[in-house]
Design a protein around this motif. Structure first.
Motif, PDB file in Angstrom:
ATOM      1  N   HIS A 292     -15.725   6.924   8.446  1.00  0.00           N
ATOM      2  CA  HIS A 292     -14.478   6.178   8.592  1.00  0.00           C
ATOM      3  C   HIS A 292     -14.766   4.665   8.511  1.00  0.00           C
ATOM      4  N   THR A 293     -13.780   3.928   8.002  1.00  0.00           N
ATOM      5  CA  THR A 293     -13.931   2.476   7.857  1.00  0.00           C
ATOM      6  C   THR A 293     -12.976   1.715   8.768  1.00  0.00           C
ATOM      7  N   ALA A 294     -12.414   2.390   9.758  1.00  0.00           N
ATOM      8  CA  ALA A 294     -11.561   1.758  10.767  1.00  0.00           C
ATOM      9  C   ALA A 294     -11.661   2.578  12.043  1.00  0.00           C
ATOM     10  N   ALA A 295     -10.995   2.124  13.084  1.00  0.00           N
ATOM     11  CA  ALA A 295     -11.072   2.797  14.383  1.00  0.00           C
ATOM     12  C   ALA A 295     -10.654   4.255  14.270  1.00  0.00           C
ATOM     13  N   VAL A 296     -11.339   5.106  15.042  1.00  0.00           N
ATOM     14  CA  VAL A 296     -11.073   6.550  15.020  1.00  0.00           C
ATOM     15  C   VAL A 296     -10.456   6.927  16.358  1.00  0.00           C
ATOM     16  N   LYS A 297      -9.145   7.163  16.340  1.00  0.00           N
ATOM     17  CA  LYS A 297      -8.453   7.570  17.553  1.00  0.00           C
ATOM     18  C   LYS A 297      -7.961   9.017  17.461  1.00  0.00           C
ATOM     19  N   ALA A 298      -7.376   9.376  16.306  1.00  0.00           N
ATOM     20  CA  ALA A 298      -6.759  10.695  16.145  1.00  0.00           C
ATOM     21  C   ALA A 298      -7.836  11.768  15.976  1.00  0.00           C
TER      22      ALA A 298
ATOM     23  N   GLY B 152      -8.708  11.097  12.223  1.00  0.00           N
ATOM     24  CA  GLY B 152      -7.904  10.152  11.465  1.00  0.00           C
ATOM     25  C   GLY B 152      -8.337   8.724  11.728  1.00  0.00           C
ATOM     26  N   GLY B 153      -8.335   7.905  10.669  1.00  0.00           N
ATOM     27  CA  GLY B 153      -8.763   6.527  10.780  1.00  0.00           C
ATOM     28  C   GLY B 153      -7.603   5.558  10.868  1.00  0.00           C
ATOM     29  N   GLY B 154      -7.890   4.356  11.323  1.00  0.00           N
ATOM     30  CA  GLY B 154      -6.882   3.332  11.512  1.00  0.00           C
ATOM     31  C   GLY B 154      -6.421   2.702  10.214  1.00  0.00           C
ATOM     32  N   GLY B 155      -5.782   1.510  10.345  1.00  0.00           N
ATOM     33  CA  GLY B 155      -5.135   0.887   9.200  1.00  0.00           C
ATOM     34  C   GLY B 155      -6.063   0.521   8.068  1.00  0.00           C
ATOM     35  N   GLY B 156      -7.324   0.228   8.341  1.00  0.00           N
ATOM     36  CA  GLY B 156      -8.267  -0.089   7.279  1.00  0.00           C
ATOM     37  C   GLY B 156      -8.886   1.125   6.625  1.00  0.00           C
ATOM     38  N   ASP B 157      -8.588   2.307   7.114  1.00  0.00           N
ATOM     39  CA  ASP B 157      -9.180   3.546   6.597  1.00  0.00           C
ATOM     40  C   ASP B 157      -8.111   4.480   6.021  1.00  0.00           C
ATOM     41  N   ARG B 158      -7.105   4.806   6.843  1.00  0.00           N
ATOM     42  CA  ARG B 158      -5.919   5.575   6.430  1.00  0.00           C
ATOM     43  C   ARG B 158      -6.246   7.018   6.029  1.00  0.00           C
TER      44      ARG B 158
ATOM     45  N   VAL C 211      -8.696  12.948   2.927  1.00  0.00           N
ATOM     46  CA  VAL C 211      -7.402  12.723   2.283  1.00  0.00           C
ATOM     47  C   VAL C 211      -6.890  11.352   2.673  1.00  0.00           C
ATOM     48  N   ASP C 212      -6.575  10.541   1.684  1.00  0.00           N
ATOM     49  CA  ASP C 212      -6.015   9.214   1.930  1.00  0.00           C
ATOM     50  C   ASP C 212      -4.513   9.370   2.148  1.00  0.00           C
ATOM     51  N   THR C 213      -4.045   9.069   3.354  1.00  0.00           N
ATOM     52  CA  THR C 213      -2.635   9.254   3.691  1.00  0.00           C
ATOM     53  C   THR C 213      -1.785   8.042   3.328  1.00  0.00           C
ATOM     54  N   GLY C 214      -2.404   6.905   3.061  1.00  0.00           N
ATOM     55  CA  GLY C 214      -1.661   5.714   2.686  1.00  0.00           C
ATOM     56  C   GLY C 214      -1.234   4.843   3.846  1.00  0.00           C
ATOM     57  N   SER C 215      -1.482   5.273   5.082  1.00  0.00           N
ATOM     58  CA  SER C 215      -1.091   4.454   6.234  1.00  0.00           C
ATOM     59  C   SER C 215      -1.959   4.810   7.437  1.00  0.00           C
ATOM     60  N   GLN C 216      -1.875   3.991   8.451  1.00  0.00           N
ATOM     61  CA  GLN C 216      -2.656   4.180   9.682  1.00  0.00           C
ATOM     62  C   GLN C 216      -2.391   5.548  10.297  1.00  0.00           C
ATOM     63  N   VAL C 217      -3.459   6.287  10.628  1.00  0.00           N
ATOM     64  CA  VAL C 217      -3.329   7.604  11.260  1.00  0.00           C
ATOM     65  C   VAL C 217      -3.462   7.411  12.769  1.00  0.00           C
ATOM     66  N   CYS C 218      -2.381   7.701  13.494  1.00  0.00           N
ATOM     67  CA  CYS C 218      -2.365   7.447  14.939  1.00  0.00           C
ATOM     68  C   CYS C 218      -2.663   8.688  15.765  1.00  0.00           C
TER      69      CYS C 218
ATOM     70  N   SER D  46       0.447  14.940  11.294  1.00  0.00           N
ATOM     71  CA  SER D  46      -0.124  13.617  11.535  1.00  0.00           C
ATOM     72  C   SER D  46       0.996  12.616  11.773  1.00  0.00           C
ATOM     73  N   SER D  47       0.735  11.624  12.617  1.00  0.00           N
ATOM     74  CA  SER D  47       1.700  10.545  12.841  1.00  0.00           C
ATOM     75  C   SER D  47       1.099   9.244  12.330  1.00  0.00           C
ATOM     76  N   HIS D  48       1.980   8.362  11.835  1.00  0.00           N
ATOM     77  CA  HIS D  48       1.505   7.197  11.085  1.00  0.00           C
ATOM     78  C   HIS D  48       2.202   5.916  11.505  1.00  0.00           C
ATOM     79  N   GLY D  49       1.612   4.825  11.051  1.00  0.00           N
ATOM     80  CA  GLY D  49       2.156   3.500  11.270  1.00  0.00           C
ATOM     81  C   GLY D  49       2.784   2.958  10.004  1.00  0.00           C
ATOM     82  N   PHE D  50       2.642   1.657   9.817  1.00  0.00           N
ATOM     83  CA  PHE D  50       3.216   0.970   8.664  1.00  0.00           C
ATOM     84  C   PHE D  50       2.768   1.663   7.368  1.00  0.00           C
ATOM     85  N   THR D  51       3.648   1.959   6.403  1.00  0.00           N
ATOM     86  CA  THR D  51       4.961   1.351   6.250  1.00  0.00           C
ATOM     87  C   THR D  51       6.139   2.268   6.632  1.00  0.00           C
ATOM     88  N   GLN D  52       5.910   3.576   6.661  1.00  0.00           N
ATOM     89  CA  GLN D  52       7.042   4.483   6.867  1.00  0.00           C
ATOM     90  C   GLN D  52       7.208   4.917   8.317  1.00  0.00           C
TER      91      GLN D  52
END
Length: 450
Positions: free
Chosen positions: A307-313, A327-333, A349-356, A369-375
């Motif tokens: 992962h290239t961002a924070a791993v919370k999910a 799931g990775g954060g906004g820099g990973d998606r 799988v690249d989801t296109g947004s932050q995976v929360c 999965s739940s997501h952040g910006f943009t949708q």
């Protein structure tokens, strides 16, 4: 000797003939060198014997067109046979050992399972004022007693899903709060509450009573909690992971050190043998309880750096014990799938947004999965193809937290827009099958030889 050989040969063939060919009458006992008149077409035999003579006697009559006509006529009337004499009867019609519809009923496909309707809107929406919009915290959990716990600023509220009633468990002062994590114990009665001042409190939700405070685990806020029977695992901003046995006074039994920044995700496997931890350092660790030691910091089983961002999910698969989704954060998606026995990444799988947050369907091979910006959406995926089955929208800010009902069908989501929404995304609960009737015959409880 010749006679003896013939007798032995005939004797050896006898049983085979009786086993496979059961003769019904003496008429079938035919000699292979004597033609069988009843099996011959006498009209066809006469035509074949006289046709060639006619051709020789009347050569002027034959012509190419006539010969072509004769061939067509012979094909239509099945006259293209070369044998005239028949030396045995026609073979009997085959006997159907099974009914004609046997194989058709056995091989026909099972009726297709009706496609489940997935509502695109939430079935209920509750206000969640003062919900802290912080990606690294875990402020929502749904217990086995069907009570939802949510932390709003310094207060923990309980919402009973059976009755729809809301109650306040506790409000903490500013020196202690705000609340940074909540997690129900497996019994659905006791709840752990992580606080900003590094403490963890245990409460009896039924009696609305504090049972004890766990101190000395961390030096800063406790943003993640996970239960494993009587073991409460805590993860802090200090990067430490601590196993606490809540039954004893000296509650710290193991310490895991591997993260360099805040631990924001903790999940025990269903077997209780493996712990997954994710951090703000973009690292995912797999820890094995069987090699844990209270004497020193335990070494991880796998250190995964994809992962290239924070791993919370984090979510352990309910139908494959060694399968973990992260799931990775906004820099990973990305959502990644891991074999925790080998440490291999099975898919990404690249989801296109932050995976929360991530949740598995307990009854079907699906992942939510739940997501952040943009949708700011919830996405339902079919596993393992990872085809999108549905996208649930309604939140206007990133969907930070998700929790699953005890029956596995309803999902609650909390977002930075200060709303708590309930989605019937995993279908309706299955009706329990009636228990088999008890044996009423005598001695039914005794062991049998057969």
């Amino acid at each position: 000797m010749d006679a003896g050989s013939m007798n032995s040969s005939s004797n050896s063939r006898g049983p085979l003939q009786e086993q496979f060919i059961q003769r019904k009458s003496s008429r079938e006992n035919l000699d292979r060198f004597i033609p069988n008149r009843s099996a011959m077409d006498m009209g066809y035999a006469q035509s074949m014997l006289t046709e060639s003579r006619k051709g020789k006697e009347n050569p002027a009559i034959s012509s190419p067109s006539r010969e072509a006509y004769q061939r067509k006529l012979a094909e239509a009337l099945n006259m293209n046979r070369t044998r005239i004499l028949a030396f045995k009867n026609k073979p009997p019609a085959p006997v159907d050992l099974y009914p004609k519809d046997f194989f058709s009923t056995q091989t026909q496909d099972k009726p297709a399972k009706p496609r489940r309707h997935i509502p695109q809107t939430s079935e209920r929406t509750l206000d969640a004022p003062d919900l802290v919009d912080d990606y690294y915290l875990n402020l929502l959990d749904w217990g086995s007693a069907n009570v939802l716990a949510i932390a709003l600023a310094n207060t923990v509220y309980l919402w009973d899903a059976s009755t729809g009633s809301t109650s306040e468990l506790e409000t903490f002062d500013d020196e202690t709060g705000p609340v940074t994590s909540v997690s129900w114990a497996p019994d659905g009665r006791h709840i752990a509450i992580g606080l900003n001042n590094s403490e963890v409190q245990l409460w009896d939700s039924t009696a609305t009573k504090q049972l004890r405070t766990l101190r000395g685990c961390h030096s800063s806020r406790v943003g993640s909690l996970a239960w494993n029977n009587n073991i409460l695992t805590t993860g802090g901003m200090d990067g430490c992971i601590v196993n606490n046995d809540v039954r004893v006074r000296s509650h710290i039994v193991e310490t895991y050190r591997g993260h360099e920044q805040e631990v924001c995700g903790l999940k025990w496997s269903a077997s209780g043998q493996q712990l997954a931890s994710g951090g703000n350092d973009n690292l995912l660790h797999i820890w094995d309880r069987s090699v844990a030691s209270s004497q020193s910091s335990t070494q991880w089983l796998h250190r995964l750096e994809d992962h290239t961002a924070a791993v919370k999910a984090l979510a352990w698969c309910p139908f494959q014990s060694n399968l973990l989704a992260s799931g990775g954060g906004g820099g990973d998606r990305c959502i990644k799938f891991w074999n925790t026995h080998t440490g291999a990444c099975l898919n990404s799988v690249d989801t296109g947004s932050q995976v929360c947050s991530l949740l598995w369907n307990k009854n079907e091979r699906e992942l939510l999965s739940s997501h952040g910006f943009t949708q700011n959406q919830l996405t339902l995926w079919k596993y393992p193809s990872m085809v999108k089955m549905a996208e649930l929208t309604g939140h206007t800010s990133r969907v930070l937290y998700m929790a699953q009902s005890p029956d596995g069908c309803t999902v609650a989501s909390a977002a930075g827009d200060e709303t708590l929404r309930f989605w019937n995304v995993f279908g309706v609960p299955e009706v329990a099958k009636p228990a088999p009737k008890a044996h009423t015959e005598p001695f039914a409880h005794m062991n049998r030889i057969r």
